[in-house]
Design a protein around this motif. Sequence first.
Motif, PDB file in Angstrom:
ATOM      1  N   ASN A   1      20.816 -11.273  40.785  1.00  0.00           N
ATOM      2  CA  ASN A   1      20.650 -11.067  42.221  1.00  0.00           C
ATOM      3  C   ASN A   1      21.783 -10.127  42.621  1.00  0.00           C
ATOM      4  O   ASN A   1      22.674  -9.870  41.821  1.00  0.00           O
ATOM      5  CB  ASN A   1      20.641 -12.403  42.980  1.00  0.00           C
ATOM      6  N   PRO A   2      21.767  -9.579  43.827  1.00  0.00           N
ATOM      7  CA  PRO A   2      22.789  -8.591  44.180  1.00  0.00           C
ATOM      8  C   PRO A   2      24.231  -9.080  44.097  1.00  0.00           C
ATOM      9  O   PRO A   2      25.141  -8.277  43.930  1.00  0.00           O
ATOM     10  CB  PRO A   2      22.424  -8.213  45.627  1.00  0.00           C
ATOM     11  N   ASP A   3      24.452 -10.385  44.184  1.00  0.00           N
ATOM     12  CA  ASP A   3      25.814 -10.909  44.179  1.00  0.00           C
ATOM     13  C   ASP A   3      26.316 -11.359  42.812  1.00  0.00           C
ATOM     14  O   ASP A   3      27.514 -11.578  42.635  1.00  0.00           O
ATOM     15  CB  ASP A   3      25.926 -12.092  45.147  1.00  0.00           C
ATOM     16  N   ARG A   4      25.400 -11.480  41.820  1.00  0.00           N
ATOM     17  CA  ARG A   4      25.822 -12.059  40.539  1.00  0.00           C
ATOM     18  C   ARG A   4      24.746 -11.798  39.483  1.00  0.00           C
ATOM     19  O   ARG A   4      23.586 -12.107  39.695  1.00  0.00           O
ATOM     20  CB  ARG A   4      26.022 -13.555  40.703  1.00  0.00           C
ATOM     21  N   VAL A   5      25.178 -11.253  38.353  1.00  0.00           N
ATOM     22  CA  VAL A   5      24.281 -11.049  37.216  1.00  0.00           C
ATOM     23  C   VAL A   5      24.871 -11.786  36.024  1.00  0.00           C
ATOM     24  O   VAL A   5      26.075 -11.694  35.760  1.00  0.00           O
ATOM     25  CB  VAL A   5      24.110  -9.543  36.893  1.00  0.00           C
ATOM     26  N   VAL A   6      24.035 -12.537  35.313  1.00  0.00           N
ATOM     27  CA  VAL A   6      24.472 -13.282  34.136  1.00  0.00           C
ATOM     28  C   VAL A   6      23.683 -12.782  32.929  1.00  0.00           C
ATOM     29  O   VAL A   6      22.455 -12.645  32.999  1.00  0.00           O
ATOM     30  CB  VAL A   6      24.237 -14.799  34.318  1.00  0.00           C
ATOM     31  N   ALA A   7      24.396 -12.510  31.843  1.00  0.00           N
ATOM     32  CA  ALA A   7      23.759 -12.070  30.601  1.00  0.00           C
ATOM     33  C   ALA A   7      24.436 -12.767  29.426  1.00  0.00           C
ATOM     34  O   ALA A   7      25.616 -13.121  29.501  1.00  0.00           O
ATOM     35  CB  ALA A   7      23.855 -10.557  30.445  1.00  0.00           C
ATOM     36  N   THR A   8      23.688 -12.978  28.351  1.00  0.00           N
ATOM     37  CA  THR A   8      24.236 -13.621  27.151  1.00  0.00           C
ATOM     38  C   THR A   8      24.011 -12.736  25.930  1.00  0.00           C
ATOM     39  O   THR A   8      23.130 -11.873  25.923  1.00  0.00           O
ATOM     40  CB  THR A   8      23.583 -14.992  26.907  1.00  0.00           C
ATOM     41  N   MET A   9      24.819 -13.003  24.894  1.00  0.00           N
ATOM     42  CA  MET A   9      24.721 -12.267  23.631  1.00  0.00           C
ATOM     43  C   MET A   9      25.201 -13.166  22.499  1.00  0.00           C
ATOM     44  O   MET A   9      26.235 -13.820  22.628  1.00  0.00           O
ATOM     45  CB  MET A   9      25.585 -11.002  23.695  1.00  0.00           C
ATOM     46  N   PRO A  10      24.484 -13.185  21.375  1.00  0.00           N
ATOM     47  CA  PRO A  10      24.962 -13.973  20.241  1.00  0.00           C
ATOM     48  C   PRO A  10      26.117 -13.267  19.532  1.00  0.00           C
ATOM     49  O   PRO A  10      26.189 -12.038  19.500  1.00  0.00           O
ATOM     50  CB  PRO A  10      23.737 -14.041  19.324  1.00  0.00           C
ATOM     51  N   VAL A  11      27.013 -14.062  18.978  1.00  0.00           N
ATOM     52  CA  VAL A  11      28.088 -13.498  18.162  1.00  0.00           C
ATOM     53  C   VAL A  11      27.508 -13.036  16.819  1.00  0.00           C
ATOM     54  O   VAL A  11      27.832 -11.948  16.335  1.00  0.00           O
ATOM     55  CB  VAL A  11      29.221 -14.531  17.959  1.00  0.00           C
ATOM     56  N   LYS A  12      26.610 -13.836  16.266  1.00  0.00           N
ATOM     57  CA  LYS A  12      25.992 -13.500  14.980  1.00  0.00           C
ATOM     58  C   LYS A  12      25.307 -12.144  15.080  1.00  0.00           C
ATOM     59  O   LYS A  12      24.552 -11.874  15.998  1.00  0.00           O
ATOM     60  CB  LYS A  12      24.980 -14.572  14.588  1.00  0.00           C
ATOM     61  N   GLY A  13      25.622 -11.283  14.134  1.00  0.00           N
ATOM     62  CA  GLY A  13      25.062  -9.946  14.112  1.00  0.00           C
ATOM     63  C   GLY A  13      25.893  -8.929  14.869  1.00  0.00           C
ATOM     64  O   GLY A  13      25.601  -7.738  14.831  1.00  0.00           O
ATOM     65  N   ASN A  14      26.936  -9.389  15.571  1.00  0.00           N
ATOM     66  CA  ASN A  14      27.772  -8.507  16.389  1.00  0.00           C
ATOM     67  C   ASN A  14      29.257  -8.670  16.059  1.00  0.00           C
ATOM     68  O   ASN A  14      30.112  -8.512  16.922  1.00  0.00           O
ATOM     69  CB  ASN A  14      27.513  -8.785  17.877  1.00  0.00           C
TER      70      ASN A  14
END
Length: 128
Positions: A20-33
């Motif tokens: 939303n305009p006030d907050r964006v949440v994203a995730t990423m795995p450690v595995k492979g990175n």
Amino acid sequence: MAELDEQLNEKMGIEVTDWNPDRVVATMPVKGNRQPYGLLHGGANAVLAEAAGSVCAALQSDGKPTVGLELSCTHHRGVREGIVTAVATPVHVGRTTVTVEIVLTDEQDRRTCTARLTCMVLQTVPGS
């Protein structure tokens, strides 16, 4: 928002889970990175930060395209496994630039990286 799943985000396993305009949440795995020492690669932190921050900036631009201008990352602690979460919040919304703070945390909610992304708000779509 099909463009969120294209190319680099998909390769890195990044998922935008809330926006939303006030907050964006994203995730990423450690595995492979990971880097050669088994820790999450600092460049992967930067990719996750820019992915979340870019979505946040775009949501502030009244439909105008935004492009990254500057990204700064401070890596506070290494992560060996699990999922890293990025929370992006706007700190400046101007007519031509948007600056976003992105805080990355591990599964124990410990801050692992703090990033700042400034995006330029374009007046026309590139290539049009």
